[in-house]
Scaffold this active site. Structure first.
Site, short mmCIF file in Angstrom:
data_model
loop_
_atom_site.label_atom_id
_atom_site.label_comp_id
_atom_site.label_asym_id
_atom_site.label_seq_id
_atom_site.Cartn_x
_atom_site.Cartn_y
_atom_site.Cartn_z
N ASP A 1 22.17 -32.58 -67.44
CA ASP A 1 22.22 -31.30 -67.75
C ASP A 1 22.94 -31.14 -68.85
O ASP A 1 23.27 -29.54 -69.16
CB ASP A 1 22.47 -30.36 -66.51
CG ASP A 1 23.89 -30.80 -66.12
OD1 ASP A 1 24.58 -32.09 -66.26
OD2 ASP A 1 24.50 -30.30 -65.41
N LYS B 1 31.83 -26.90 -68.30
CA LYS B 1 31.82 -27.84 -69.28
C LYS B 1 30.77 -28.12 -70.30
O LYS B 1 29.48 -27.53 -69.88
CB LYS B 1 32.32 -29.28 -68.64
CG LYS B 1 31.18 -29.97 -67.58
CD LYS B 1 31.78 -31.07 -67.11
CE LYS B 1 30.81 -31.79 -66.11
NZ LYS B 1 30.92 -31.36 -64.90
N ASP C 1 24.94 -36.20 -70.37
CA ASP C 1 24.28 -36.22 -69.09
C ASP C 1 22.98 -35.47 -68.92
O ASP C 1 22.67 -34.80 -70.03
CB ASP C 1 25.33 -36.17 -67.99
CG ASP C 1 25.48 -34.68 -68.02
OD1 ASP C 1 25.52 -33.83 -68.72
OD2 ASP C 1 25.93 -34.36 -66.33
N SER D 1 35.94 -37.31 -66.28
CA SER D 1 34.46 -37.82 -65.71
C SER D 1 33.61 -37.40 -67.07
O SER D 1 32.39 -36.73 -66.92
CB SER D 1 34.07 -37.12 -64.32
OG SER D 1 34.41 -35.63 -64.62
N ARG E 1 23.21 -31.34 -53.54
CA ARG E 1 22.35 -32.79 -54.29
C ARG E 1 21.72 -33.45 -53.17
O ARG E 1 22.46 -34.07 -52.35
CB ARG E 1 23.21 -33.35 -55.40
CG ARG E 1 23.68 -32.44 -56.47
CD ARG E 1 24.31 -33.37 -57.35
NE ARG E 1 25.25 -32.38 -58.35
CZ ARG E 1 25.79 -33.01 -59.20
NH1 ARG E 1 26.14 -34.25 -59.68
NH2 ARG E 1 26.46 -31.93 -60.08
N GLU F 1 38.06 -32.95 -67.90
CA GLU F 1 38.10 -33.96 -66.60
C GLU F 1 37.74 -35.55 -67.33
O GLU F 1 37.01 -35.55 -68.24
CB GLU F 1 37.05 -33.57 -65.64
CG GLU F 1 37.12 -32.31 -65.12
CD GLU F 1 35.87 -32.28 -63.94
OE1 GLU F 1 36.57 -32.19 -62.67
OE2 GLU F 1 34.89 -31.93 -64.04
N ASP G 1 26.01 -31.19 -70.10
CA ASP G 1 27.55 -30.78 -69.85
C ASP G 1 28.54 -31.77 -70.06
O ASP G 1 29.58 -31.45 -70.22
CB ASP G 1 27.77 -29.87 -68.21
CG ASP G 1 27.57 -30.52 -67.05
OD1 ASP G 1 26.99 -31.65 -67.32
OD2 ASP G 1 27.87 -30.09 -66.09
N ARG G 2 27.92 -32.93 -69.87
CA ARG G 2 29.14 -34.00 -69.86
C ARG G 2 28.93 -34.58 -71.41
O ARG G 2 28.09 -34.60 -72.16
CB ARG G 2 28.94 -35.31 -69.20
CG ARG G 2 29.16 -34.93 -67.60
CD ARG G 2 29.09 -36.04 -66.64
NE ARG G 2 29.28 -35.65 -65.32
CZ ARG G 2 29.75 -36.53 -64.54
NH1 ARG G 2 29.91 -37.66 -64.77
NH2 ARG G 2 29.90 -36.23 -63.48
N SER H 1 22.40 -32.92 -62.14
CA SER H 1 23.52 -33.53 -63.40
C SER H 1 23.28 -34.91 -63.75
O SER H 1 22.37 -35.25 -64.36
CB SER H 1 24.89 -33.23 -62.90
OG SER H 1 25.79 -33.06 -63.84
N HIS H 2 24.41 -35.71 -63.28
CA HIS H 2 24.19 -37.09 -63.93
C HIS H 2 23.52 -38.14 -62.97
O HIS H 2 23.50 -39.21 -63.07
CB HIS H 2 25.65 -37.70 -64.01
CG HIS H 2 26.55 -37.55 -62.76
ND1 HIS H 2 27.02 -36.48 -62.15
CD2 HIS H 2 26.97 -38.69 -61.86
CE1 HIS H 2 27.71 -36.82 -61.25
NE2 HIS H 2 27.63 -38.18 -61.09
C1 VG1 Z 1 31.92 -35.75 -60.42
C2 VG1 Z 1 33.23 -35.88 -61.16
C3 VG1 Z 1 33.73 -34.33 -61.53
C4 VG1 Z 1 32.68 -33.46 -61.77
C5 VG1 Z 1 31.32 -33.32 -61.15
C6 VG1 Z 1 30.36 -32.62 -61.78
O1 VG1 Z 1 32.40 -34.99 -59.28
O2 VG1 Z 1 34.29 -36.46 -60.81
O3 VG1 Z 1 34.89 -34.59 -62.30
O4 VG1 Z 1 32.92 -32.10 -62.17
O5 VG1 Z 1 31.08 -34.76 -60.74
O6 VG1 Z 1 29.79 -33.14 -62.77
P1 VG1 Z 1 32.58 -36.24 -57.75
O7 VG1 Z 1 32.94 -35.12 -56.65
O8 VG1 Z 1 31.47 -37.11 -57.53
O9 VG1 Z 1 33.87 -37.05 -58.39
V1 VG1 Z 1 28.44 -33.05 -63.14
O10 VG1 Z 1 27.98 -33.22 -64.92
O11 VG1 Z 1 27.58 -34.10 -62.20
O12 VG1 Z 1 27.84 -31.45 -62.74
CO CO Z 2 26.38 -32.59 -65.70
#
Ligand code: VG1
Ligand code: CO
Length: 581
Positions: free
Chosen positions: A301, A399, A299, A388, A25, A386, A303-304, A124-125
């Site tokens: 994409d 997810k 979010d 998150s 990213r 998770e 998945d959240r 993603s988010h």
């Molecule tokens: C974050 C979350 C983690 C999740 C990841 C991808 O990672 O804490 O639980 O799996 O995002 O989610 P990090 O390393 O920033 O804490 V997504 O929906 O952004 O693919």
């Molecule tokens: Co996501």
């Protein structure tokens, strides 16, 4: 049919192409640099066995964020030049991350062949737009994110790349129209097949849940419902599933038109960023006249998920525990029982208590969905989550935001059927009943975004150093808050995969207290600039008469200890976190 040739384009390694928690990213401006994306895609193909890539089907699509339409054309050409036979694309480049996973696992071409893998175009988010983030990640044959062994190989390749292969003679393919476009190259025909983004995913959801039971709930005049896609790709699926299949009213959907900049918002479903939904659900500053019974958000994409009841927030750690506790009976897919459950390390231990009571196999893995995949492939885990806002099951290897909403709707439908009364069973009732049975894990996460990388590193180093003398730590804690329990154990989380025995180190700094409370510190692996420090705070309360405090009040002593022990303000200059969830 167009003809194409394979050309070797000279290039040089570009720094910083190490995939993080979930892919690469970076700012769009970084991705737009000449050869940047091409280098990464070629490095990925080079990390895969070439005999598997040749003649394969590969999925390419994503959340539709800014620059996706350019990126997909680059990936298509490199795929063709690397011997891929067919690229599968969701209409308008849109496929949610869970839909990609289900397509890899289930879709077959006319010869009965499946996809070998996928490039998912998403950050993603993270926000989208010309000055925001773009991202790409590779998913494997099992439908899950590439394991560390593969992402490390990809990264190594990016450091020594000298050329990539691309196709000369393939014009930009129209990905807005469903259908197949074919080209002839040195290895035979190359096809780009564009299909409806929802067809495979909807089929899968219908095979998991009892849509008739959910429809009865959604169309019950007493039940009201609101879903916010935050202008991410989830909107496409929400329309199909909630409106067309389940009979929800159009007014139940918020922000369900995918936009390349997510409407200028932050497509992260939490109490800070899902502002509109939070307001509608009666958790904002002003109270609306009518509040729906159930609310959820996704979010970018999809998945959240965030789950809300009327004026009530369900923490993601509670959500996965409640789904696990209620799955059998409420969800047909689980009628044979659960194979096991798993959570990421910083996620609260609410799931552990359920596993113990129901005598289920239980696993604690590092942050990031890739660690659940091995357990699921080995038939050891059915439900996982998770903190998150990620929840899912072994129906795919990602997810799944909409799955989580359907799981909650199934539980509500099931409970209401059982209760059979005039009054509907609410989300809040289900959660409080759960706390009565299992106890409550008060939980919060503080994020300090875009902190100076060196400062963040020093803060973490200091926390590791402190771990070598717990007597000192405990006397410090006594001075800060005498009412907080002593630290019993402190370490850096390390995980040995029980299936392939691979070891992942430095997965978060833990302080484990005698009363079961925990403090965890981690650096994010999904940010695109600077460092993000995540502080996770958890406290268990088994006494059912004490499970009703506001979470901030219950956690105040531990929060104080965490901030002072880590010297958060001293190191980062921040007196407040960027986001509290
Ligand atoms: C974050 C979350 C983690 C999740 C990841 C991808 O990672 O804490 O639980 O799996 O995002 O989610 P990090 O390393 O920033 O804490 V997504 O929906 O952004 O693919
Ligand atoms: Co996501």
């Amino acid at each position: 049919m167009g003809l194409f040739k394979v050309v070797e384009q000279e290039t040089k390694p570009i720094d910083g192409q190490k995939p993080g928690t979930s892919g690469l990213r970076k700012k769009v401006t970084v991705f737009k640099q000449e050869h940047y994306l091409a280098n990464f895609v070629q490095a990925t193909f080079d990390a895969l066995p070439s005999e598997k890539v040749k003649g394969s089907n590969i999925v390419v699509s994503g959340d539709g964020r800014y620059w996706s339409t350019e990126a997909i054309q680059i990936v298509i050409k490199i795929a063709a030049a690397n011997g891929v036979k067919r690229v599968w694309v969701g209409q308008n480049t849109l496929l949610s991350t869970p839909a990609v996973s289900s397509i890899i696992r289930n879709r077959v071409n006319s010869q009965g062949e499946k996809a070998y893998g996928a490039f998912i175009l998403t950050a993603s988010h993270n926000p989208g737009g010309p000055d925001e983030d773009f991202g790409i990640k590779y998913n494997c044959e099992n439908g899950g994110p590439a394991p560390e062994s593969l992402t490390n190989k990809i990264y190594e390749n990016t450091k020594k790349i000298t050329a990539y292969r691309t196709a000369d003679g393939i014009p930009n393919v129209d990905v807005t129209q469903i259908g197949v476009t074919s080209f002839e190259g040195p290895n035979g025909t190359f096809d780009v097949e564009v299909f409806d983004s929802t067809e495979d995913y909807v089929k899968l959801m219908k095979s998991i849940f009892d849509f008739t039971a959910i429809k009865d709930l959604i169309t019950n005049p007493k039940f009201t419902f609101c879903y916010d896609a935050l202008h991410g790709v989830a909107g496409v699926y929400a329309k199909k599933i909630f409106l067309e299949e389940l009979g929800a009213k159009e007014s139940s959907l918020l922000n369900c038109e995918p936009k390349e900049d997510f409407g200028g918002g932050h497509p992260d479903p939490n109490l800070t960023y899902a502002k509109e939904l939070v307001q509608v659900m009666g958790l904002g500053k002003t109270q609306p006249d009518e509040v729906p019974e159930f609310g959820a958000a996704a979010d970018g994409d999809a998945d959240r998920n965030m789950i809300l009841g009327k004026r009530f927030f369900v923490t993601p750690s509670d959500s996965v525990a409640i789904i696990a506790a209620n799955a059998v009976g409420a969800i047909p897919y689980f009628s044979g029982g659960l194979k096991g459950v798993a959570r990421s390390m910083p996620t609260s231990a609410a799931l552990d208590v359920v596993a113990k009571k129901l005598n289920l196999k239980f696993f604690e893995v590092p942050t990031g969905w890739k660690f659940f995949g091995n357990l699921m492939d080995a038939g050891m885990c059915s439900v996982c989550g998770e903190e998150s806002f990620g929840t899912g099951s072994d129906h795919i290897r990602e997810k799944d935001g909409i799955w989580a909403v359907l799981a909650w709707l199934s539980i509500l439908a099931h409970r209401n059927k059982q209760a059979g009364g005039d009054k509907l069973v609410t989300v809040e009732e289900i959660v409080t009943e759960h706390w009565n049975t299992y106890g409550r894990h008060y939980y919060t996460r503080y994020d300090y975004e875009n902190v100076d990388s060196d400062a963040a590193k020093k803060l973490m180093e200091n926390l590791v150093e402190l771990q070598s003398n717990l007597d000192d730590v405990n006397s410090m804690i006594k001075k800060i808050r005498p009412d907080v329990a002593e630290v019993q154990e402190a370490d850096e989380f390390e995980y040995k995969d029980p299936v392939d025995q691979s070891v992942s180190c430095h997965q978060g700094i833990r302080y484990l207290f005698k009363d079961g409370s925990r403090l965890v510190f981690r650096l994010s692996g999904t940010g695109s600039v600077g460092a993000t420090i995540r502080l996770y705070i958890e406290q268990y309360e088994a006494d059912p008469t004490k499970t009703f405090k506001p979470s901030a009040e219950a956690l105040a002593p531990l929060v104080e200890v965490a901030l002072k022990l880590s010297k958060m303000e001293e190191f980062t200059g921040r007196s407040e976190p960027t986001v509290i969830t």
